[in-house]
Design an enzyme around this catalytic site. Structure first.
Site, mmCIF file in Angstrom:
data_model
loop_
_atom_site.group_PDB
_atom_site.id
_atom_site.type_symbol
_atom_site.label_atom_id
_atom_site.label_comp_id
_atom_site.label_asym_id
_atom_site.label_seq_id
_atom_site.Cartn_x
_atom_site.Cartn_y
_atom_site.Cartn_z
ATOM 1 N N GLU A 441 -138.698 -96.010 -6.995
ATOM 2 C CA GLU A 441 -137.837 -97.450 -7.424
ATOM 3 C C GLU A 441 -137.660 -98.159 -6.010
ATOM 4 O O GLU A 441 -136.920 -98.838 -5.987
ATOM 5 C CB GLU A 441 -136.545 -97.147 -8.012
ATOM 6 C CG GLU A 441 -136.822 -96.073 -9.237
ATOM 7 C CD GLU A 441 -137.930 -96.660 -10.262
ATOM 8 O OE1 GLU A 441 -138.067 -97.932 -10.151
ATOM 9 O OE2 GLU A 441 -138.398 -95.905 -10.866
ATOM 10 N N GLY A 442 -138.637 -98.108 -5.500
ATOM 11 C CA GLY A 442 -138.531 -98.868 -3.938
ATOM 12 C C GLY A 442 -137.880 -97.894 -2.827
ATOM 13 O O GLY A 442 -136.909 -97.398 -2.737
#
Length: 601
Positions: A441-442
């Site tokens: 998620e980054g």
């Protein structure tokens, strides 16, 4: 065999006393969240996770998921039965809209359950967790027909959901994706391409899997401005709303991962699969970010959850394992050795874990309340303020929360000494499972750049100024008091370090953007330290009031005050060191050429 007990007492303290959820009873959904209801959700949810999900965690890690010759995936023994129980009990519906079969309770209570599930069994929790993100995206951007077709069964967890972004050649830079979406002439599209790292991409626990897929239509710009979002079900939905013909999407393989083995992280091959556009053409990234932002908060919670379960097991071990004698003299003269709990270095690791987990829980649940207020606060101004604050805090919750969560899990493994390295004790799994949260998620470097490169400057710095103002007001209110005064003064110094770091960026990042990039991770940690310090000041205030009122649970509140003092003593001073690192700039970091990094023969 590791164990887990949901921290229901601490959670009730945060929900009922710190956040005072009952005081929001005039807002939609909150009117149903009386103290009796919230306590029942917390207690029964904790019981379900401790008794049903936690016992599957270690064996699920050992067995993993199995891809069959037909491309189907079988989850570990007991997972399907547990998911059936989860669905039948309605745990996934807590905070979902009543319009689609949810219970309509505040997001805070849904987030409580997410923590408990993830601590008990992180791999299991990702199946309903990703579904929640897909639901959020469809609610925000889906057509009415799409909502009616997919959401009721996704909310009930009869069907699950995924998010499909990453491709073999493309991760963070999504403008490089190659998956194509060609119009079929009937409103649908033929989706062709390969996606990797798709968590919960194929499994045997639900009747259908609803994939949300990023792809490019013919002639779309070859950048992020050319990305569209599509809903692609594993099984096409028939006229009666039931799974029908198999769609053209298959699991090519399961990724061989370091952790979360019981979640099927898949390579998904799309071969002309039928999909439908969600929202507007070429605006798919914005739609997917709705899902990603929800996921980032959930991943931040995963940092907390693995720290919590690792901490619980380390405490039990430290109280039982006997090695050496206390430095101040034998604590148990009748025994050959004292429990390792008496040693200051062990106590350091345990206190670090306690201070982080309780502070992080307060931050995560307050963040969840902000999500609720973004949608449900009475005025547009209040909704905008809540939205700006949670937007600012999201990269901190995800980035700082998972960095520290992994650090705590590793330190709790250290408490076990050699036993921490042996799989049957379970500590290795907590460390391995915690590690992924810093990546997906980054990555946390991306979170730091989002915070410093976008969020600080957004709308002229309005959000960070609001943050400084809110923290400053609580500090001012607490200064001068015998108990809270020293805590407030310590937090004030750390806040000053963050403000100075912010000003340094303003003066030094414009002419050299590398100065921002070089200091972003340090800044994210400074803000994490200050924000948790703020949570501890607020918790100490509640605890002091409870003690002054003659509470019967004196030990709990005294422990809160003692842990608050520890946090201020041991965590806040790091803000100054990090500011000095940040102010070193990028010159020495970027000075060497590529050839200097090569290892000479």
């Amino acid at each position: 065999m590791p164990s887990y007990t949901a921290p229901t007492r601490d959670t009730r303290f945060i929900v009922n006393e710190l956040l005072d959820l009952a005081s929001y009873g005039n807002l939609p959904g909150f009117e149903m969240a009386s103290t009796d209801v919230t306590d029942a959700v917390i207690n029964e949810g904790g019981k379900f996770c401790s008794e049903v999900l936690a016992p599957l965690n270690l064996p699920g890690d050992q067995e993993g998921c199995t891809r069959n010759e037909d491309g189907s995936v079988t989850t570990p023994k007991g997972f399907k039965d547990a998911f059936d129980k989860f669905r039948e009990a309605g745990w996934g519906t807590l905070a979902q809209p009543e319009e689609f079969g949810g219970q309509g309770l505040p997001h805070v209570l849904g987030f409580v359950m997410e923590e408990f599930i993830s601590s008990a069994n992180q791999a299991f929790g990702m199946y309903p967790g990703l579904t929640n993100g897909a639901i959020s995206a469809l609610i925000a951007k889906g057509s009415q027909e799409q909502k009616e077709m997919y959401l009721p069964k996704m909310v009930s967890n009869e069907w699950t959901g995924t998010m499909n972004l990453t491709e073999p050649h493309c991760g963070t830079d999504l403008g490089m994706i190659r998956t194509k979406a060609v119009p079929n002439g009937d409103g649908s599209y033929a989706i062709t391409g390969t996606k990797i790292f798709i968590s919960a991409g194929e499994h045997d626990m639900s009747d259908n899997i609803i994939h949300l897929v990023l792809a490019k239509t013919p002639g779309a710009p070859d950048s992020t401005k050319g990305i569209s979002l599509f809903v692609v079900p594993k099984f096409l939905v028939d006229e009666d709303g039931n799974p029908g013909e198999r769609n053209g999407v298959m699991c090519g393989s399961i990724e061989h991962k370091m952790g979360i083995h019981a979640n099927s992280t898949c390579v998904l091959n799309y071969d002309g699969a039928t999909g439908w556009m969600v929202g507007e053409e070429n605006k798919g990234l914005a739609a997917m970010f709705i899902m990603m932002n929800a996921a980032r908060l959930g991943v931040g919670m995963q940092g907390l959850s693995q720290a919590e379960v690792a901490y619980q097991n380390a405490v039990a071990y430290a109280l039982d394992r006997r090695q050496g004698r206390a430095l101040t003299g034998p604590a148990d003269p009748e025994a050959q050795a004292d429990p390792i709990f008496v040693h200051p270095d062990v106590r350091r690791m345990l206190m670090d874990a306690k201070a982080f987990t309780e502070g992080m829980r307060a931050l995560c649940l307050w963040g969840a309340l902000l999500v609720d207020l973004t949608h449900k606060a009475q005025t547009e101004e209040e909704r905008a303020e809540a939205d700006a604050m949670i937007g600012l805090l999201t990269p901190v919750i995800k980035g700082y929360g998972t960095d520290k969560g992994y650090e705590v899990a590793t330190n709790m493994q250290q408490v076990f000494g050699g036993h921490g390295y042996i799989e049957e004790w379970g500590m290795s799994q907590f460390v391995r499972d915690a590690r992924i949260a810093q990546i997906y998620e980054g990555t946390n470097g991306v979170q730091a750049m989002d915070l410093c490169g976008r969020k600080l400057a957004s709308k002229g710095g309005a959000a960070i100024q609001a943050f400084f103002k809110a923290v400053g007001e609580d500090i001012a209110a607490a200064k001068g008091g015998e108990e809270l005064g020293p805590l407030a003064e310590a937090l004030e110094k750390a806040l000053g370090q963050q403000q100075a770091a912010t000003m340094w960026f303003m003066n030094n990042a414009m002419q050299n953007p590398n100065n921002l990039g070089a200091g972003a991770h340090h800044y994210m940690h400074i803000m994490g330290i200050v924000t948790l310090g703020w949570m501890w000041l607020r918790m100490a205030k509640v605890a002091q009031a409870a003690l002054a009122g003659g509470t019967e649970d004196k030990a709990f509140y005294e422990a809160k005050l003692a842990t608050a003092r520890y946090y201020m003593d041991r965590f806040l001073p790091d803000a100054g060191a990090l500011r000095r690192k940040l102010e070193a700039g990028s010159e020495s970091m970027m000075a060497l050429g590529e050839e200097a990094f090569a290892t000479a023969a």
